[in-house]
Write an enzyme that holds these catalytic residues in place. Structure first.
Site, PDB file in Angstrom:
ATOM      1  N   TYR A 143     147.985 -70.214  38.286  1.00  0.00           N
ATOM      2  CA  TYR A 143     147.965 -68.988  38.931  1.00  0.00           C
ATOM      3  C   TYR A 143     147.203 -67.647  38.207  1.00  0.00           C
ATOM      4  O   TYR A 143     146.478 -66.994  38.939  1.00  0.00           O
ATOM      5  CB  TYR A 143     149.539 -68.371  39.142  1.00  0.00           C
ATOM      6  CG  TYR A 143     150.073 -67.179  39.996  1.00  0.00           C
ATOM      7  CD1 TYR A 143     149.868 -67.450  41.223  1.00  0.00           C
ATOM      8  CD2 TYR A 143     150.121 -65.914  39.428  1.00  0.00           C
ATOM      9  CE1 TYR A 143     150.201 -66.262  42.290  1.00  0.00           C
ATOM     10  CE2 TYR A 143     150.443 -64.707  40.167  1.00  0.00           C
ATOM     11  CZ  TYR A 143     150.530 -65.186  41.680  1.00  0.00           C
ATOM     12  OH  TYR A 143     150.698 -64.028  42.316  1.00  0.00           O
ATOM     13  N   LYS A 147     143.863 -66.188  40.010  1.00  0.00           N
ATOM     14  CA  LYS A 147     143.829 -64.713  40.442  1.00  0.00           C
ATOM     15  C   LYS A 147     142.700 -64.145  39.489  1.00  0.00           C
ATOM     16  O   LYS A 147     141.979 -63.247  40.056  1.00  0.00           O
ATOM     17  CB  LYS A 147     145.215 -63.930  40.071  1.00  0.00           C
ATOM     18  CG  LYS A 147     146.220 -64.511  41.133  1.00  0.00           C
ATOM     19  CD  LYS A 147     145.986 -64.014  42.425  1.00  0.00           C
ATOM     20  CE  LYS A 147     147.334 -64.223  43.413  1.00  0.00           C
ATOM     21  NZ  LYS A 147     146.898 -63.425  44.572  1.00  0.00           N
ATOM     22  N   ASP A 271     156.382 -67.263  29.119  1.00  0.00           N
ATOM     23  CA  ASP A 271     156.915 -65.975  29.861  1.00  0.00           C
ATOM     24  C   ASP A 271     156.486 -64.640  29.244  1.00  0.00           C
ATOM     25  O   ASP A 271     156.805 -64.715  28.267  1.00  0.00           O
ATOM     26  CB  ASP A 271     158.496 -66.175  29.894  1.00  0.00           C
ATOM     27  CG  ASP A 271     159.107 -65.369  30.900  1.00  0.00           C
ATOM     28  OD1 ASP A 271     159.539 -65.699  31.863  1.00  0.00           O
ATOM     29  OD2 ASP A 271     159.299 -64.086  30.525  1.00  0.00           O
TER      30      ASP A 271
HETATM   31  N1  UDP Z   1     164.264 -64.508  34.892  1.00  0.00           N
HETATM   32  C1  UDP Z   1     165.307 -64.603  34.352  1.00  0.00           C
HETATM   33  N2  UDP Z   1     166.263 -65.296  35.167  1.00  0.00           N
HETATM   34  C2  UDP Z   1     166.040 -65.715  36.532  1.00  0.00           C
HETATM   35  C3  UDP Z   1     164.468 -65.637  36.855  1.00  0.00           C
HETATM   36  C4  UDP Z   1     163.704 -65.020  36.134  1.00  0.00           C
HETATM   37  O1  UDP Z   1     165.741 -64.121  33.184  1.00  0.00           O
HETATM   38  O2  UDP Z   1     166.740 -66.420  36.953  1.00  0.00           O
HETATM   39  C5  UDP Z   1     163.405 -63.795  33.835  1.00  0.00           C
HETATM   40  C6  UDP Z   1     161.916 -64.429  33.689  1.00  0.00           C
HETATM   41  O3  UDP Z   1     161.867 -64.940  32.600  1.00  0.00           O
HETATM   42  C7  UDP Z   1     160.897 -63.356  33.356  1.00  0.00           C
HETATM   43  C8  UDP Z   1     161.486 -62.365  34.504  1.00  0.00           C
HETATM   44  O4  UDP Z   1     163.007 -62.527  34.530  1.00  0.00           O
HETATM   45  O5  UDP Z   1     161.028 -62.746  32.228  1.00  0.00           O
HETATM   46  C9  UDP Z   1     160.849 -62.004  35.739  1.00  0.00           C
HETATM   47  O6  UDP Z   1     160.593 -63.381  36.268  1.00  0.00           O
HETATM   48  P1  UDP Z   1     160.219 -63.620  37.772  1.00  0.00           P
HETATM   49  O7  UDP Z   1     159.870 -64.952  37.834  1.00  0.00           O
HETATM   50  O8  UDP Z   1     160.839 -62.613  38.687  1.00  0.00           O
HETATM   51  O9  UDP Z   1     158.530 -62.748  37.765  1.00  0.00           O
HETATM   52  P2  UDP Z   1     157.417 -62.945  36.531  1.00  0.00           P
HETATM   53  O10 UDP Z   1     157.370 -61.694  36.251  1.00  0.00           O
HETATM   54  O11 UDP Z   1     157.761 -63.864  35.454  1.00  0.00           O
HETATM   55  O12 UDP Z   1     156.250 -63.512  37.424  1.00  0.00           O
END
Ligand code: UDP
Length: 311
Positions: A143, A147, A271
């Site tokens: 991704y 992008k 992450d």
């Molecule tokens: N996250 C979390 N619990 C969940 C889903 C995501 O703690 O059930 C955390 C994830 O590790 C990240 C943040 O929330 O740090 C945002 O995750 P998301 O997948 O929404 O978007 P990203 O910014 O990572 O693309």
């Protein structure tokens, strides 16, 4: 004026189709329905200004339009990681197909890039001048690098052929028409809270994100799309109100009134630790200014998911 919206049945796409229709545009919604949903666009089927084309952006196309908005790509982490080679193709083959169609027609293209181009940033907040910290061999690279490559393709079409381009870097956005099971933090927490399940905080929840309500992002897309100054971006769009994920979980619990508990689970690989858009350029170049506060936006999103779960 006819708009071609690729990925028009997705979360951002369907909200954008709605806004464009309300503004009086004709809308061609193109989607392969890999993550897009007919439920998101069904309400427009009776509108004579709305058409749907089932097509994968990774395959060439020849479609008449006055401008193109390219949103086509699985965007939540689990969805884009499900078939990473396909994600890369959607981004790279997809942007070539979009740009060839635009070059033939001599029409502008607005492309939604992402805050993921900054990777796990070591500058905070992130201005557009920051080139990012992306690992090309990571499980997120399909991704992130896809992008990044798409931005490169756009700027090379602009330099070589003079194609009118507009590049937005979208930061975390939420609101009605997100999929309830797409794995994003906002939809996960709200659905878990409403079902009385544990809220799954990944890692220790100290990582941060900044959340933008969908109508503010759509405002930004329209501002940019209608801008005639020749501004190309890339420009950040989102909201710069930043939360640690564990605090965000507590906010969702309080707004839903849920008795659910927080459960800490393993942090996904690579992450990003923190993310927050520097919006200086968006404000200066386009007058962009997100208006919806997090509580107001979350209440509307919670109401949406209550409706979805009832069905
Ligand atoms: N996250 C979390 N619990 C969940 C889903 C995501 O703690 O059930 C955390 C994830 O590790 C990240 C943040 O929330 O740090 C945002 O995750 P998301 O997948 O929404 O978007 P990203 O910014 O990572 O693309």
């Amino acid at each position: 004026m006819r708009a071609l919206v690729t990925g028009g049945a997705g979360f951002i796409g369907s909200n954008l189709c709605e806004r464009l229709l309300n503004l009086g545009y004709e809308v061609l919604c193109m989607d392969n329905f890999y993550t897009g949903s007919k439920n998101n666009i069904r309400e427009f089927y009776d509108n004579p200004a709305f058409e749907v084309i089932r097509h994968d952006v990774g395959e060439p196309f020849n479609i008449e339009a006055d401008f193109i908005i390219n949103l086509a790509c699985p965007a939540s982490v689990p969805h884009y990681q499900k078939d990473p080679l396909k994600t890369m193709k959607d981004n790279v083959f997809g942007i070539f197909n979009v740009m060839e169609n635009a070059r033939r027609l001599n029409v502008p293209v607005l492309h939604t890039s992402t805050s993921e181009v900054y990777g796990s940033p070591n500058i905070h907040p992130q201005p557009e001048s920051y080139n990012g910290n992306v690992n090309p061999a990571s499980v997120r690279s399909c991704y992130d690098e896809g992008k990044r490559a798409a931005e490169t393709v756009m700027f090379d079409y602009h330099r070589r052929y003079g194609t009118d381009i507009k590049v937005i870097r979208v930061f975390n956005t939420y609101g009605p028409k997100m999929l309830e099971n797409d794995g994003r933090v906002v939809s996960n927490f709200i659905v878990q809270a409403l079902k009385g399940e544990h809220l799954t905080v990944y890692g220790d929840g100290s990582q941060t994100r900044s959340f933008c309500y969908i109508s503010d992002l759509i405002d930004g897309i329209i501002l940019f799309m209608t801008d005639k100054s020749g501004f190309t971006g890339p420009v950040n769009m989102g909201n710069n109100y930043e939360f640690a994920v564990k605090d965000f979980a507590k906010l969702v619990l309080s707004l839903t009134g849920s008795k659910s508990k927080i459960k800490f689970v393993e942090l996904p690989k690579d992450d990003p630790v923190q993310r927050n858009p520097d919006l200086t350029l968006a404000k200066k170049a386009l007058g962009y200014n997100p208006k919806i506060g997090i509580e107001e936006g979350l209440k509307k999103t919670i109401a949406y998911f209550e409706g979805v779960l009832k069905k």
